[in-house]
Design a protein around this motif. Structure first.
Motif, PDB file in Angstrom:
ATOM      1  N   ALA A   1       0.675  -1.745   0.135  1.00 13.86           N
ATOM      2  CA  ALA A   1      -0.374  -0.068   0.252  1.00 13.86           C
ATOM      3  C   ALA A   1       0.681   1.855  -0.067  1.00 13.86           C
ATOM      4  N   CYS A   2       0.161   2.146   0.086  1.00 16.92           N
ATOM      5  CA  CYS A   2       1.426   3.366   0.044  1.00 16.92           C
ATOM      6  C   CYS A   2       1.881   3.100   1.192  1.00 16.92           C
TER       7      CYS A   2
ATOM      8  N   ASN B   1      -6.626  -4.213   5.600  1.00 16.90           N
ATOM      9  CA  ASN B   1      -7.554  -3.117   5.662  1.00 16.90           C
ATOM     10  C   ASN B   1      -8.940  -3.468   5.200  1.00 16.90           C
TER      11      ASN B   1
ATOM     12  N   LYS C   1      -9.779  -3.910   9.124  1.00 18.62           N
ATOM     13  CA  LYS C   1      -9.652  -2.691  10.304  1.00 18.62           C
ATOM     14  C   LYS C   1      -9.596  -3.265  11.745  1.00 18.62           C
TER      15      LYS C   1
ATOM     16  N   GLY D   1      -9.811   5.499   8.863  1.00 17.50           N
ATOM     17  CA  GLY D   1      -9.978   3.836   8.054  1.00 17.50           C
ATOM     18  C   GLY D   1      -8.483   3.092   7.043  1.00 17.50           C
ATOM     19  N   TYR D   2      -7.739   3.618   7.240  1.00 11.15           N
ATOM     20  CA  TYR D   2      -6.617   4.117   5.712  1.00 11.15           C
ATOM     21  C   TYR D   2      -5.547   4.045   6.598  1.00 11.15           C
ATOM     22  N   VAL D   3      -4.169   3.165   5.595  1.00 11.40           N
ATOM     23  CA  VAL D   3      -2.912   3.800   5.715  1.00 11.40           C
ATOM     24  C   VAL D   3      -2.639   4.621   4.687  1.00 11.40           C
TER      25      VAL D   3
ATOM     26  N   GLU E   1      -2.663  10.829   6.394  1.00  6.64           N
ATOM     27  CA  GLU E   1      -2.270  11.899   5.025  1.00  6.64           C
ATOM     28  C   GLU E   1      -0.157  11.700   4.038  1.00  6.64           C
ATOM     29  N   GLY E   2      -0.322  10.685   3.438  1.00  7.19           N
ATOM     30  CA  GLY E   2       1.290  10.423   3.453  1.00  7.19           C
ATOM     31  C   GLY E   2       1.864  11.847   3.219  1.00  7.19           C
TER      32      GLY E   2
ATOM     33  N   HIS F   1      -1.618   8.664  -7.438  1.00  9.55           N
ATOM     34  CA  HIS F   1      -1.950   7.552  -6.576  1.00  9.55           C
ATOM     35  C   HIS F   1      -3.609   7.450  -6.374  1.00  9.55           C
TER      36      HIS F   1
ATOM     37  N   TRP G   1       2.691  -0.265  -8.398  1.00  7.75           N
ATOM     38  CA  TRP G   1       0.806  -1.332  -8.425  1.00  7.75           C
ATOM     39  C   TRP G   1       1.157  -1.018  -9.683  1.00  7.75           C
TER      40      TRP G   1
END
Ligand SMILES: N[C@@H](CCC(=O)N[C@@H](CS)C(=O)NCC(=O)O)C(=O)O
Length: 200
Positions: A9-10, A32, A35, A50-52, A65-66, A106, A164
């Motif tokens: 993942a990112c 993911n 969760k 809820g996200y990486v 936030e990347g 992305h 990806w």
């Protein structure tokens, strides 16, 4: 610090940067789909989005936030030169670059993961994405990294999301500078270590 990640993942981008900076950190895998973390904790309690990626600082604060995480990390060790100094025009160039990677690359590739989009919609997404990749191909045909100053956080981010592309039958050979870029970033010891740690 704890980095919440999912393989492929990112979150690979901050993972690479943590290793580039020799920062001590704990890597915590997130499923993911459920969760839940690998330890069975509720990831939504850590990051309600809820996200990486999510980075938990030693004071308990959670940064998400990347692009924000990447800049926070780079600023921990300015001597490593992974980001131009805050307040300079070059820093704004970096933010321009991070935003482009985030929203155009992305974001574009991210939509292709959806199993619900009809093929016609995916074709439109690819058409737009390919124009953005052509711009990057031109930049990286002129210089080795996104910013002329050398390897930095935007490169770690771009490398991560471009990995990806083959999942969606995108032939990267149409952008030779991007192929060269991916191959060269992959040789970095921190990148190799991050990929091995994520076992991908
Ligand atoms: N805006 C977020 C997006 C992060 C993101 O897209 N994370 C993906 C993995 S690359 C994820 O965890 N998705 C799971 C989900 O949305 O449920 C960022 O830039 O950090």
């Amino acid at each position: 610090m704890k980095l919440y990640y999912a393989p492929q993942a990112c979150s690979l981008a901050p993972h690479i940067v943590l290793r580039e900076l020799d920062q001590p950190f704990e890597l915590i895998r997130v499923d993911n789909r459920t969760k839940k973390t690998i330890e069975g904790d509720d990831f939504l309690a850590i990051n309600p989005k809820g996200y990486v990626a999510a980075l938990q600082l030693d004071n308990g604060e959670v940064l998400t936030e990347g692009p924000a995480i990447l800049q926070y990390l780079a600023d921990l060790r300015p001597d490593a030169n992974l980001a131009p100094a805050n307040g300079t025009f070059q820093r704004v160039r970096l933010q321009e670059c991070l935003n482009f990677v985030s929203t155009e690359i992305h974001g574009g590739l991210g939509w292709l993961f959806s199993s619900q989009f009809p093929e016609a919609v995916k074709a439109l997404i690819k058409e737009k994405l390919f124009k953005r990749l052509a711009v990057l191909n031109e930049t990286l045909g002129r210089q080795d990294y996104l910013l002329a100053g050398g390897f930095g956080i935007a490169d770690a981010y771009l490398f991560t999301v471009l990995r990806w592309a083959p999942l969606f039958a995108i032939d990267m050979n149409q952008w030779p500078a991007l192929v060269r870029f991916q191959a060269s970033i992959e040789q970095r010891p921190a990148v190799k270590a991050a990929l091995a740690a994520e076992a991908v």
